[in-house]
Scaffold this active site. Sequence first.
Site, PDB file in Angstrom:
ATOM      1  N   ALA A 127       6.724  10.889  24.178  1.00 41.87           N
ATOM      2  CA  ALA A 127       5.457  11.093  23.479  1.00 41.87           C
ATOM      3  C   ALA A 127       5.625  11.165  21.966  1.00 41.87           C
ATOM      4  CB  ALA A 127       4.786  12.361  24.000  1.00 41.87           C
ATOM      5  N   LYS A 137      12.638   3.217  28.588  1.00 44.40           N
ATOM      6  CA  LYS A 137      11.813   3.403  27.399  1.00 44.40           C
ATOM      7  C   LYS A 137      12.468   2.828  26.146  1.00 44.40           C
ATOM      8  CE  LYS A 137       9.311   7.499  28.994  1.00 44.40           C
ATOM      9  NZ  LYS A 137       9.014   8.927  28.752  1.00 44.40           N
ATOM     10  N   CYS A 163       5.246  19.966  29.329  1.00 41.81           N
ATOM     11  CA  CYS A 163       4.135  19.040  29.581  1.00 41.81           C
ATOM     12  C   CYS A 163       3.799  18.983  31.060  1.00 41.81           C
ATOM     13  CB  CYS A 163       4.498  17.646  29.079  1.00 41.81           C
ATOM     14  SG  CYS A 163       4.701  17.559  27.287  1.00 41.81           S
ATOM     15  N   ASN A 212      13.636  18.889  26.324  1.00 43.88           N
ATOM     16  CA  ASN A 212      14.209  20.112  26.894  1.00 43.88           C
ATOM     17  C   ASN A 212      15.066  20.820  25.853  1.00 43.88           C
ATOM     18  OD1 ASN A 212      17.322  19.594  27.553  1.00 43.88           O
ATOM     19  ND2 ASN A 212      16.207  17.692  27.942  1.00 43.88           N
ATOM     20  N   CYS A 235      25.702  28.679  11.953  1.00 43.11           N
ATOM     21  CA  CYS A 235      25.673  28.638  10.492  1.00 43.11           C
ATOM     22  C   CYS A 235      26.751  29.499   9.835  1.00 43.11           C
ATOM     23  CB  CYS A 235      24.294  29.067   9.983  1.00 43.11           C
ATOM     24  SG  CYS A 235      22.950  27.958  10.491  1.00 43.11           S
ATOM     25  N   ARG A 246       0.833  -1.209   0.000  1.00 39.95           N
ATOM     26  CA  ARG A 246       0.000   0.000   0.000  1.00 39.95           C
ATOM     27  C   ARG A 246       0.866   1.257   0.000  1.00 39.95           C
ATOM     28  NH1 ARG A 246      -2.196  -4.247  -0.359  1.00 39.95           N
ATOM     29  NH2 ARG A 246      -4.373  -4.712   0.174  1.00 39.95           N
ATOM     30  N   CYS A 278      19.216  29.677  14.673  1.00 41.06           N
ATOM     31  CA  CYS A 278      18.739  30.764  13.809  1.00 41.06           C
ATOM     32  C   CYS A 278      17.345  31.202  14.249  1.00 41.06           C
ATOM     33  CB  CYS A 278      18.663  30.304  12.357  1.00 41.06           C
ATOM     34  SG  CYS A 278      20.228  29.987  11.530  1.00 41.06           S
ATOM     35  N   ARG A 311      -0.426   9.092  26.665  1.00 41.24           N
ATOM     36  CA  ARG A 311      -0.102   9.554  25.310  1.00 41.24           C
ATOM     37  C   ARG A 311       0.979   8.732  24.611  1.00 41.24           C
ATOM     38  NH1 ARG A 311       2.092  12.050  29.288  1.00 41.24           N
ATOM     39  NH2 ARG A 311       4.267  12.763  29.316  1.00 41.24           N
ATOM     40  N   CYS A 370      23.969  33.855  12.456  1.00 44.15           N
ATOM     41  CA  CYS A 370      23.914  32.733  13.399  1.00 44.15           C
ATOM     42  C   CYS A 370      25.323  32.216  13.679  1.00 44.15           C
ATOM     43  CB  CYS A 370      23.053  31.614  12.821  1.00 44.15           C
ATOM     44  SG  CYS A 370      23.116  30.069  13.761  1.00 44.15           S
TER      45      CYS A 370
END
Length: 340
Positions: free
Chosen positions: A36, A83, A185, A128, A247, A9, A171, A68, A244
Amino acid sequence: MQSDERYSRQIRFAPIGVEGQGRISASRVALIGAGALGSVAAELLVRAGVAYIRIVDRDFVESSNLQRQSLYDEDDVRQNLPKAEAAAAKLRRINSGVQIESVVDDVNPSNVEDFIDNVDLVLDALDNFETRFVLNDACAKQSRTWIYGAAVGSYGLVMPIMPGKSPCLRCMLGSLPAPGTSPTCDTAGVIGSITHIIASIQVAEALKLICRMMEPSGFRLTTYDVWTHSFRSMDLATEAMASCPVCSEGRFDYLNGTPLRTITLCGRNAVQLIPAVKTDLNFSELSKSIPAKGVQFNEFLLRCLSPPYEVTLFRDGRAIVRGTEEASLARSVYSKLIGT
Protein backbone atom coordinates in the site's frame (compact mmCIF):
# COMPACT_ATOMS: atom_id res chain seq x y z
CA MET A 1 11.41 13.09 -24.03
CA GLN A 2 13.62 15.97 -22.88
CA SER A 3 14.23 15.91 -19.14
CA ASP A 4 14.04 19.72 -18.86
CA GLU A 5 10.46 19.63 -20.13
CA ARG A 6 9.50 16.47 -18.25
CA TYR A 7 10.51 17.89 -14.87
CA SER A 8 9.82 21.55 -15.65
CA ARG A 9 7.02 21.98 -13.10
CA GLN A 10 9.10 20.32 -10.41
CA ILE A 11 12.09 22.52 -11.26
CA ARG A 12 9.91 25.64 -11.01
CA PHE A 13 9.18 24.73 -7.39
CA ALA A 14 11.78 27.01 -5.74
CA PRO A 15 13.00 24.66 -2.98
CA ILE A 16 13.99 22.11 -5.66
CA GLY A 17 15.04 24.19 -8.67
CA VAL A 18 17.64 23.11 -11.21
CA GLU A 19 20.19 22.16 -8.56
CA GLY A 20 17.72 20.03 -6.63
CA GLN A 21 16.51 18.28 -9.76
CA GLY A 22 20.10 17.47 -10.58
CA ARG A 23 20.45 15.78 -7.21
CA ILE A 24 17.18 13.89 -7.66
CA SER A 25 18.28 12.69 -11.10
CA ALA A 26 21.50 11.31 -9.59
CA SER A 27 19.91 9.71 -6.51
CA ARG A 28 19.61 6.01 -5.70
CA VAL A 29 16.78 4.76 -3.48
CA ALA A 30 15.89 1.38 -1.95
CA LEU A 31 12.20 0.74 -1.33
CA ILE A 32 11.57 -2.08 1.12
CA GLY A 33 8.01 -3.24 0.47
CA ALA A 34 5.76 -2.71 -2.55
CA GLY A 35 2.32 -2.84 -0.98
CA ALA A 36 0.00 0.00 0.00
CA LEU A 37 2.75 2.49 0.86
CA GLY A 38 5.47 1.12 -1.38
CA SER A 39 3.49 1.03 -4.61
CA VAL A 40 2.50 4.68 -4.22
CA ALA A 41 5.99 5.79 -3.12
CA ALA A 42 7.59 3.93 -6.03
CA GLU A 43 5.39 5.70 -8.57
CA LEU A 44 6.03 9.13 -7.06
CA LEU A 45 9.79 8.59 -6.94
CA VAL A 46 9.93 7.33 -10.52
CA ARG A 47 7.82 10.24 -11.74
CA ALA A 48 10.12 12.63 -9.81
CA GLY A 49 13.05 11.24 -11.81
CA VAL A 50 15.35 9.42 -9.40
CA ALA A 51 18.23 7.69 -11.17
CA TYR A 52 17.73 4.24 -9.67
CA ILE A 53 15.22 2.47 -7.46
CA ARG A 54 15.48 -1.02 -5.96
CA ILE A 55 12.07 -2.49 -5.08
CA VAL A 56 12.10 -5.42 -2.65
CA ASP A 57 8.95 -7.38 -1.80
CA ARG A 58 8.13 -11.04 -1.10
CA ASP A 59 4.38 -10.92 -1.81
CA PHE A 60 2.20 -11.52 -4.85
CA VAL A 61 -0.67 -9.31 -6.02
CA GLU A 62 -4.02 -10.40 -4.53
CA SER A 63 -7.52 -9.07 -5.13
CA SER A 64 -7.67 -7.58 -1.62
CA ASN A 65 -4.73 -5.32 -2.56
CA LEU A 66 -6.55 -3.51 -5.37
CA GLN A 67 -8.67 -1.36 -3.06
CA ARG A 68 -5.62 0.74 -2.11
CA GLN A 69 -2.54 -0.39 -4.08
CA SER A 70 -3.12 1.74 -7.17
CA LEU A 71 -0.14 0.52 -9.18
CA TYR A 72 -1.71 -2.94 -9.64
CA ASP A 73 -4.73 -4.25 -11.55
CA GLU A 74 -6.82 -7.38 -12.07
CA ASP A 75 -4.46 -8.76 -14.72
CA ASP A 76 -1.68 -8.84 -12.10
CA VAL A 77 -3.95 -10.88 -9.82
CA ARG A 78 -4.91 -13.31 -12.58
CA GLN A 79 -1.27 -13.86 -13.48
CA ASN A 80 -0.20 -14.34 -9.83
CA LEU A 81 2.53 -11.76 -10.37
CA PRO A 82 5.00 -10.80 -7.66
CA LYS A 83 4.43 -7.22 -6.57
CA ALA A 84 8.03 -6.23 -7.26
CA GLU A 85 7.82 -7.54 -10.83
CA ALA A 86 4.37 -6.07 -11.52
CA ALA A 87 5.48 -2.71 -10.12
CA ALA A 88 8.68 -2.66 -12.16
CA ALA A 89 6.83 -3.38 -15.41
CA LYS A 90 4.38 -0.52 -14.83
CA LEU A 91 7.08 1.91 -13.66
CA ARG A 92 9.26 1.29 -16.72
CA ARG A 93 6.33 2.38 -18.87
CA ILE A 94 5.93 5.52 -16.77
CA ASN A 95 9.59 6.60 -16.93
CA SER A 96 12.05 4.71 -19.11
CA GLY A 97 14.87 6.93 -17.90
CA VAL A 98 14.87 5.42 -14.39
CA GLN A 99 16.85 2.26 -13.69
CA ILE A 100 14.52 -0.12 -11.83
CA GLU A 101 15.67 -3.25 -10.04
CA SER A 102 12.96 -5.61 -8.80
CA VAL A 103 13.76 -8.17 -6.11
CA VAL A 104 11.23 -10.87 -5.21
CA ASP A 105 12.47 -11.94 -1.80
CA ASP A 106 11.81 -11.89 1.90
CA VAL A 107 13.75 -9.26 3.83
CA ASN A 108 15.60 -10.91 6.71
CA PRO A 109 18.84 -10.62 8.68
CA SER A 110 20.80 -12.62 6.10
CA ASN A 111 20.06 -10.33 3.14
CA VAL A 112 18.85 -6.95 4.37
CA GLU A 113 22.30 -5.36 4.19
CA ASP A 114 22.56 -6.35 0.52
CA PHE A 115 19.22 -4.73 -0.20
CA ILE A 116 20.19 -1.36 1.31
CA ASP A 117 23.72 -1.36 -0.12
CA ASN A 118 24.88 1.32 -2.56
CA VAL A 119 21.88 3.61 -2.20
CA ASP A 120 21.50 7.14 -0.84
CA LEU A 121 18.22 6.59 0.97
CA VAL A 122 15.92 3.78 2.15
CA LEU A 123 12.12 3.99 2.38
CA ASP A 124 10.28 1.62 4.70
CA ALA A 125 7.02 0.25 3.30
CA LEU A 126 6.90 -2.92 5.39
CA ASP A 127 3.89 -4.55 7.02
CA ASN A 128 5.38 -5.98 10.24
CA PHE A 129 7.45 -4.70 13.13
CA GLU A 130 9.88 -7.62 13.24
CA THR A 131 11.28 -6.82 9.82
CA ARG A 132 11.26 -3.09 10.57
CA PHE A 133 13.48 -3.71 13.59
CA VAL A 134 15.84 -5.73 11.36
CA LEU A 135 15.86 -2.82 8.87
CA ASN A 136 16.50 -0.35 11.70
CA ASP A 137 19.56 -2.35 12.80
CA ALA A 138 20.89 -2.70 9.25
CA CYS A 139 20.52 0.99 8.46
CA ALA A 140 22.22 1.90 11.74
CA LYS A 141 25.08 -0.50 11.01
CA GLN A 142 25.59 0.97 7.53
CA SER A 143 24.83 4.58 8.59
CA ARG A 144 22.06 4.64 6.00
CA THR A 145 19.36 7.31 6.30
CA TRP A 146 15.84 5.85 6.07
CA ILE A 147 12.23 6.94 6.39
CA TYR A 148 9.85 4.95 8.58
CA GLY A 149 6.23 4.89 7.48
CA ALA A 150 3.11 2.99 8.53
CA ALA A 151 -0.64 3.20 8.01
CA VAL A 152 -3.63 1.30 9.38
CA GLY A 153 -7.33 2.15 9.54
CA SER A 154 -7.48 5.86 8.76
CA TYR A 155 -4.25 6.72 10.62
CA GLY A 156 -0.61 6.82 9.62
CA LEU A 157 2.78 8.16 10.61
CA VAL A 158 6.14 9.07 9.09
CA MET A 159 9.55 9.58 10.69
CA PRO A 160 12.91 10.20 8.99
CA ILE A 161 15.87 8.51 10.71
CA MET A 162 19.53 9.40 10.30
CA PRO A 163 21.60 6.90 12.34
CA GLY A 164 23.73 8.50 15.02
CA LYS A 165 22.17 11.92 14.49
CA SER A 166 18.47 11.37 15.18
CA PRO A 167 16.45 8.89 17.27
CA CYS A 168 15.93 5.48 15.66
CA LEU A 169 12.92 3.18 15.68
CA ARG A 170 14.15 1.39 18.79
CA CYS A 171 14.55 4.72 20.56
CA MET A 172 10.88 5.37 19.91
CA LEU A 173 9.42 1.90 20.58
CA GLY A 174 11.94 0.33 22.96
CA SER A 175 11.44 -3.31 21.99
CA LEU A 176 9.49 -5.33 19.49
CA PRO A 177 5.73 -5.10 20.21
CA ALA A 178 4.23 -8.44 21.25
CA PRO A 179 2.24 -10.25 18.53
CA GLY A 180 -1.39 -9.15 18.46
CA THR A 181 -0.84 -5.95 20.45
CA SER A 182 -0.69 -3.61 17.46
CA PRO A 183 -3.52 -3.15 14.95
CA THR A 184 -2.88 -4.35 11.39
CA CYS A 185 -4.66 -3.90 8.07
CA ASP A 186 -6.06 -7.40 8.53
CA THR A 187 -7.48 -6.72 11.98
CA ALA A 188 -8.43 -3.02 11.79
CA GLY A 189 -8.76 -2.54 8.04
CA VAL A 190 -7.33 0.37 6.06
CA ILE A 191 -8.66 2.95 3.62
CA GLY A 192 -6.78 3.87 0.49
CA SER A 193 -6.70 7.60 1.13
CA ILE A 194 -4.47 7.30 4.21
CA THR A 195 -1.95 5.00 2.51
CA HIS A 196 -1.64 7.47 -0.38
CA ILE A 197 -1.23 10.42 2.00
CA ILE A 198 1.42 8.71 4.15
CA ALA A 199 3.37 7.51 1.11
CA SER A 200 3.22 11.05 -0.28
CA ILE A 201 4.62 12.46 2.96
CA GLN A 202 7.40 9.86 2.88
CA VAL A 203 8.34 10.88 -0.65
CA ALA A 204 8.21 14.59 0.23
CA GLU A 205 10.63 13.91 3.10
CA ALA A 206 12.79 11.86 0.72
CA LEU A 207 12.98 14.74 -1.77
CA LYS A 208 13.94 17.16 1.01
CA LEU A 209 16.77 14.84 2.07
CA ILE A 210 17.96 14.24 -1.49
CA CYS A 211 17.92 17.99 -2.20
CA ARG A 212 19.73 18.64 1.10
CA MET A 213 16.89 20.77 2.38
CA MET A 214 16.47 19.01 5.73
CA GLU A 215 18.87 18.43 8.62
CA PRO A 216 18.44 15.92 11.52
CA SER A 217 17.62 18.82 13.84
CA GLY A 218 14.48 19.33 11.76
CA PHE A 219 13.34 15.70 11.78
CA ARG A 220 9.84 15.22 13.19
CA LEU A 221 7.35 12.45 13.80
CA THR A 222 4.33 13.29 11.65
CA THR A 223 0.96 11.65 12.28
CA TYR A 224 -2.31 12.10 10.45
CA ASP A 225 -5.81 10.66 10.68
CA VAL A 226 -7.66 11.23 7.42
CA TRP A 227 -11.05 10.39 8.98
CA THR A 228 -10.88 12.96 11.77
CA HIS A 229 -8.41 15.33 10.08
CA SER A 230 -6.21 15.14 13.16
CA PHE A 231 -2.65 16.20 12.28
CA ARG A 232 0.38 16.32 14.57
CA SER A 233 4.04 17.09 13.95
CA MET A 234 6.23 16.36 16.96
CA ASP A 235 9.86 17.09 17.70
CA LEU A 236 11.98 13.99 18.34
CA ALA A 237 13.53 13.82 21.79
CA THR A 238 17.21 12.93 21.36
CA GLU A 239 17.55 11.95 25.04
CA ALA A 240 16.33 8.43 24.21
CA MET A 241 19.43 7.86 22.08
CA ALA A 242 21.62 7.74 25.21
CA SER A 243 19.90 4.58 26.50
CA CYS A 244 19.14 2.95 23.14
CA PRO A 245 21.15 -0.27 22.55
CA VAL A 246 21.44 0.59 18.85
CA CYS A 247 22.38 4.26 19.13
CA SER A 248 24.52 4.17 22.28
CA GLU A 249 26.09 0.69 22.17
CA GLY A 250 26.04 -0.26 18.50
CA ARG A 251 24.13 -3.44 19.35
CA PHE A 252 22.14 -4.95 16.51
CA ASP A 253 20.08 -7.60 18.27
CA TYR A 254 17.50 -8.02 15.51
CA LEU A 255 20.13 -8.37 12.81
CA ASN A 256 21.24 -11.66 14.39
CA GLY A 257 18.68 -14.05 12.92
CA THR A 258 17.95 -17.66 13.92
CA PRO A 259 18.56 -20.62 11.53
CA LEU A 260 14.84 -21.16 10.80
CA ARG A 261 12.77 -18.06 11.26
CA THR A 262 9.04 -18.03 11.73
CA ILE A 263 6.93 -14.89 11.62
CA THR A 264 3.36 -14.97 12.91
CA LEU A 265 1.33 -12.83 10.52
CA CYS A 266 -0.99 -11.26 13.05
CA GLY A 267 -4.59 -10.97 11.98
CA ARG A 268 -4.09 -13.33 9.04
CA ASN A 269 -4.13 -16.57 11.04
CA ALA A 270 -0.91 -17.52 9.27
CA VAL A 271 2.77 -18.22 9.85
CA GLN A 272 5.61 -17.49 7.47
CA LEU A 273 8.59 -19.89 7.48
CA ILE A 274 12.01 -18.80 6.24
CA PRO A 275 14.74 -21.46 5.95
CA ALA A 276 18.34 -20.49 6.67
CA VAL A 277 19.56 -21.86 3.34
CA LYS A 278 17.75 -21.00 0.14
CA THR A 279 16.83 -23.76 -2.29
CA ASP A 280 15.35 -23.87 -5.79
CA LEU A 281 12.19 -25.95 -5.64
CA ASN A 282 11.10 -27.70 -8.82
CA PHE A 283 7.36 -27.12 -8.70
CA SER A 284 6.66 -29.36 -11.67
CA GLU A 285 8.24 -32.34 -9.93
CA LEU A 286 6.98 -31.39 -6.48
CA SER A 287 3.38 -31.14 -7.73
CA LYS A 288 3.47 -34.85 -8.70
CA SER A 289 4.43 -36.10 -5.26
CA ILE A 290 3.28 -33.51 -2.74
CA PRO A 291 0.77 -34.96 -0.22
CA ALA A 292 -1.80 -32.22 -0.70
CA LYS A 293 -4.94 -31.28 -2.62
CA GLY A 294 -5.77 -28.56 -5.12
CA VAL A 295 -2.17 -28.04 -6.22
CA GLN A 296 -1.69 -24.99 -8.48
CA PHE A 297 1.61 -23.45 -9.47
CA ASN A 298 3.40 -21.06 -11.81
CA GLU A 299 7.06 -20.11 -12.12
CA PHE A 300 6.94 -18.11 -8.88
CA LEU A 301 4.85 -20.07 -6.35
CA LEU A 302 2.89 -23.22 -5.59
CA ARG A 303 -0.39 -23.21 -3.68
CA CYS A 304 -2.05 -26.26 -2.19
CA LEU A 305 -4.38 -27.50 0.55
CA SER A 306 -3.22 -29.68 3.40
CA PRO A 307 -6.53 -29.67 5.29
CA PRO A 308 -7.30 -27.74 7.35
CA TYR A 309 -4.36 -25.62 6.21
CA GLU A 310 -3.62 -23.70 3.02
CA VAL A 311 0.05 -23.51 2.06
CA THR A 312 1.93 -21.24 -0.33
CA LEU A 313 5.44 -22.39 -1.27
CA PHE A 314 7.99 -20.14 -2.94
CA ARG A 315 10.81 -21.35 -5.13
CA ASP A 316 13.51 -20.38 -2.62
CA GLY A 317 11.94 -22.61 0.07
CA ARG A 318 9.96 -19.98 1.94
CA ALA A 319 6.38 -20.79 2.82
CA ILE A 320 3.22 -19.31 4.31
CA VAL A 321 0.95 -21.68 6.22
CA ARG A 322 -2.58 -20.31 6.65
CA GLY A 323 -4.95 -21.66 9.26
CA THR A 324 -2.74 -21.43 12.35
CA GLU A 325 -0.65 -18.96 14.32
CA GLU A 326 1.32 -21.74 16.06
CA ALA A 327 4.91 -21.77 14.78
CA SER A 328 5.52 -25.42 15.76
CA LEU A 329 2.40 -26.58 13.93
CA ALA A 330 3.35 -24.58 10.84
CA ARG A 331 6.80 -26.19 10.87
CA SER A 332 5.18 -29.63 10.98
CA VAL A 333 2.93 -28.90 7.99
CA TYR A 334 5.89 -27.48 6.06
CA SER A 335 8.08 -30.50 6.74
CA LYS A 336 5.33 -32.90 5.73
CA LEU A 337 4.89 -31.21 2.37
CA ILE A 338 8.48 -30.86 1.21
CA GLY A 339 10.04 -33.72 3.17
CA THR A 340 12.43 -31.84 5.42
